[in-house]
Design an enzyme around this catalytic site. Structure first.
Site, PDB file in Angstrom:
ATOM      1  N   ASP A  74      21.508   0.068 -10.794  1.00  0.00           N
ATOM      2  CA  ASP A  74      21.977   0.114  -9.401  1.00  0.00           C
ATOM      3  C   ASP A  74      22.920   1.282  -9.150  1.00  0.00           C
ATOM      4  OD1 ASP A  74      20.828  -2.140  -8.004  1.00  0.00           O
ATOM      5  OD2 ASP A  74      21.871  -3.363  -9.496  1.00  0.00           O
ATOM      6  N   GLY A 109      24.702   7.207 -18.890  1.00  0.00           N
ATOM      7  CA  GLY A 109      24.037   8.492 -19.079  1.00  0.00           C
ATOM      8  C   GLY A 109      24.202   9.388 -17.853  1.00  0.00           C
ATOM      9  N   THR A 112      24.756   7.726 -14.404  1.00  0.00           N
ATOM     10  CA  THR A 112      26.077   7.093 -14.309  1.00  0.00           C
ATOM     11  C   THR A 112      27.163   8.142 -14.069  1.00  0.00           C
ATOM     12  OG1 THR A 112      25.328   5.350 -15.769  1.00  0.00           O
ATOM     13  CG2 THR A 112      27.712   5.596 -15.562  1.00  0.00           C
ATOM     14  N   ASP A 134      18.593   9.430 -24.916  1.00  0.00           N
ATOM     15  CA  ASP A 134      17.911  10.688 -24.578  1.00  0.00           C
ATOM     16  C   ASP A 134      18.708  11.923 -24.999  1.00  0.00           C
ATOM     17  OD1 ASP A 134      16.180   8.944 -23.357  1.00  0.00           O
ATOM     18  OD2 ASP A 134      16.904   9.330 -21.327  1.00  0.00           O
ATOM     19  N   MET A 176      10.397   8.107 -26.379  1.00  0.00           N
ATOM     20  CA  MET A 176      11.175   8.151 -25.126  1.00  0.00           C
ATOM     21  C   MET A 176      12.002   9.433 -25.022  1.00  0.00           C
ATOM     22  SD  MET A 176      12.708   4.451 -24.161  1.00  0.00           S
ATOM     23  CE  MET A 176      11.775   3.255 -23.226  1.00  0.00           C
ATOM     24  N   ARG A 299      15.447   1.448 -28.115  1.00  0.00           N
ATOM     25  CA  ARG A 299      16.758   1.179 -27.521  1.00  0.00           C
ATOM     26  C   ARG A 299      17.396  -0.092 -28.077  1.00  0.00           C
ATOM     27  NH1 ARG A 299      15.761   2.300 -21.436  1.00  0.00           N
ATOM     28  NH2 ARG A 299      16.474   0.169 -21.155  1.00  0.00           N
TER      29      ARG A 299
HETATM   30  O1  F6P Z   1      17.305   6.836 -20.363  1.00  0.00           O
HETATM   31  C1  F6P Z   1      16.899   6.012 -21.396  1.00  0.00           C
HETATM   32  C2  F6P Z   1      15.448   5.667 -21.254  1.00  0.00           C
HETATM   33  O2  F6P Z   1      15.101   4.822 -22.331  1.00  0.00           O
HETATM   34  C3  F6P Z   1      14.490   6.842 -21.136  1.00  0.00           C
HETATM   35  O3  F6P Z   1      14.195   7.415 -22.376  1.00  0.00           O
HETATM   36  C4  F6P Z   1      13.314   6.189 -20.467  1.00  0.00           C
HETATM   37  O4  F6P Z   1      12.563   7.124 -19.742  1.00  0.00           O
HETATM   38  C5  F6P Z   1      13.959   5.188 -19.540  1.00  0.00           C
HETATM   39  O5  F6P Z   1      15.246   4.935 -20.066  1.00  0.00           O
HETATM   40  C6  F6P Z   1      13.217   3.890 -19.410  1.00  0.00           C
HETATM   41  O6  F6P Z   1      13.896   3.118 -18.475  1.00  0.00           O
HETATM   42  P1  F6P Z   1      13.678   1.563 -18.208  1.00  0.00           P
HETATM   43  O7  F6P Z   1      14.295   0.816 -19.352  1.00  0.00           O
HETATM   44  O8  F6P Z   1      14.395   1.320 -16.929  1.00  0.00           O
HETATM   45  O9  F6P Z   1      12.212   1.350 -18.155  1.00  0.00           O
END
Ligand code: F6P
Length: 372
Positions: A74, A109, A112, A134, A176, A299
């Site tokens: 958000d 990131g 933000t 990233d 990613m 992640r």
């Molecule tokens: O910014 C981190 C990240 O994992 C990117 O590498 C990727 O494009 C994006 O977030 C994916 O976002 P979400 O979790 O909102 O699908």
């Protein structure tokens, strides 16, 4: 009087967030005697006034993945509220004041950093920390989350090697990174990928196929192609660049609308580019090809030692800066130091892979193809 600080985590989660919350909180509370309150689900919790502040909130979280505060994408100035997108920054200012905050710590990131700058411009005392897998936040050597994701992606490439080898296949592994290629580049080098495709170096399909065929001629009937999720072939990359330039230069509403439409069309067209690439490579090389999309695995889970260390260093330095009332800054990693850099210089400053970066040069020197 003891300072009151608020803290939130925003944007995509990443390993090391809890270590950072703990680093800020323990130094602020135990070392400086401040009081800390955590807002839930990023900027959304600050609007809804949802928070937590239990005494033991910071215990036993150093090694945990995710964020104990929750997160969201958000944006304060464009938040869905009452069924429509609204500018909620004034509500955030009200809630900041009602909690008598002296400072608000925003951990996130690139997005933000931009959102935090807007709150700073509304008069709030803001301080940020750089996190993202990233590694694309400007003005800092690195971001926490990146090292853990690098390890996960490298481990995946290692594992894909043996199965690719057994079946004499190409494996195209999507990594990613959004529009930055650091994660694919780093893990591609560490995992020994034969081809690395990055958003910053648009590729030529025939050149990729030629690199794979030449491996086959040399007796290697398998290949690992590490492709960044934002990588594109040269023609598509040129179209995206033109559409983005049209958007940036649009002088009226209609031109902006058209450019936006074209960008959305291209995003849709390229959404499955990894599968398309795999299919095309099968046709061009005669080898079987399989796709592995690592996705959110990158992640999740326990942060690496390096990320825990970085997050703790930056988090405790953040508490030092609050004590010194140095606001409007991001705490950046610079060598062994944690240094404050003005938010205004960080926001919108995306760190991409320079095509002549030393990592790219090293990869080329060990024979990796970038398809260019
Ligand atoms: O910014 C981190 C990240 O994992 C990117 O590498 C990727 O494009 C994006 O977030 C994916 O976002 P979400 O979790 O909102 O699908």
């Amino acid at each position: 009087m003891a300072k009151h600080i608020g803290i939130l985590t925003a944007g995509g989660d990443s390993p090391g967030l809890n270590a950072a919350i703990r680093g800020v909180g323990k130094a602020a509370q135990n070392h400086y005697g401040m009081q800390m309150i955590g807002f839930l689900d990023g900027f959304r919790g600050l609007v809804d006034n949802r928070s937590r502040m239990e005494g033991d909130m910071l215990s036993d979280i150093l090694t945990r993945g995710g964020t104990i505060l929750g997160t969201s994408r958000d944006k304060p100035h464009r938040m869905m509220f009452g069924g429509k997108k609204q500018d909620m920054t004034n509500v955030i200012v009200e809630n900041y004041n009602s909690h008598h905050l002296d400072a608000l710590v925003c951990i996130g990131g690139g997005g933000t950093q931009k959102n935090a700058l807007q709150l700073m411009e509304k008069g709030l005392n803001i301080i940020t920390l750089p996190k993202t897998i990233d590694n694309d936040v400007g003005m800092t050597d690195t971001t926490f989350g990146f090292d853990t994701a690098l390890g996960i992606a490298t481990d995946a490439i290692d594992r894909l090697h043996s199965t690719a080898h057994s079946h004499h296949r190409i494996i195209v592994v999507e990594i990613m990174g959004h529009r930055a290629g650091w994660l694919a580049l780093g893990s591609g080098i560490a995992g020994g990928a034969d081809v690395i495709l990055l958003p910053e170096i648009p590729y030529d399909l025939d050149t990729v196929a030629t690199a794979i065929r030449s491996r086959v001629r040399g007796g290697k009937k398998f290949s690992i192609v590490a492709v960044s999720e934002g990588a594109l072939p040269k023609d598509q990359a040129a179209l995206v660049k033109a559409a983005e330039e049209a958007m940036a230069n649009a002088t009226d509403k209609n031109a902006r609308k058209m450019a936006k439409k074209e960008i959305a069309r291209l995003e849709k067209e390229n959404a499955n580019h990894t599968s398309t690439l795999s299919r095309q490579l099968e046709e061009l090389t005669g080898l079987e090809s399989r796709v592995t999309i690592l996705g959110h695995l990158q992640r999740g889970g326990t942060p690496s030692a390096a990320d825990r260390l970085l997050a703790t260093r930056l988090g405790t330095a953040c508490a030092d800066l609050i004590e010194q009332e140095q606001y409007g800054v991001m705490v950046a990693a610079r060598g062994e130091n944690a240094v404050p850099v003005p938010l205004i210089e960080v926001a919108g400053n995306k760190k991409l892979v320079p095509p002549d970066h030393s990592w790219v040069v090293s990869a080329r020197n060990v024979g990796t193809s970038f398809g260019d």
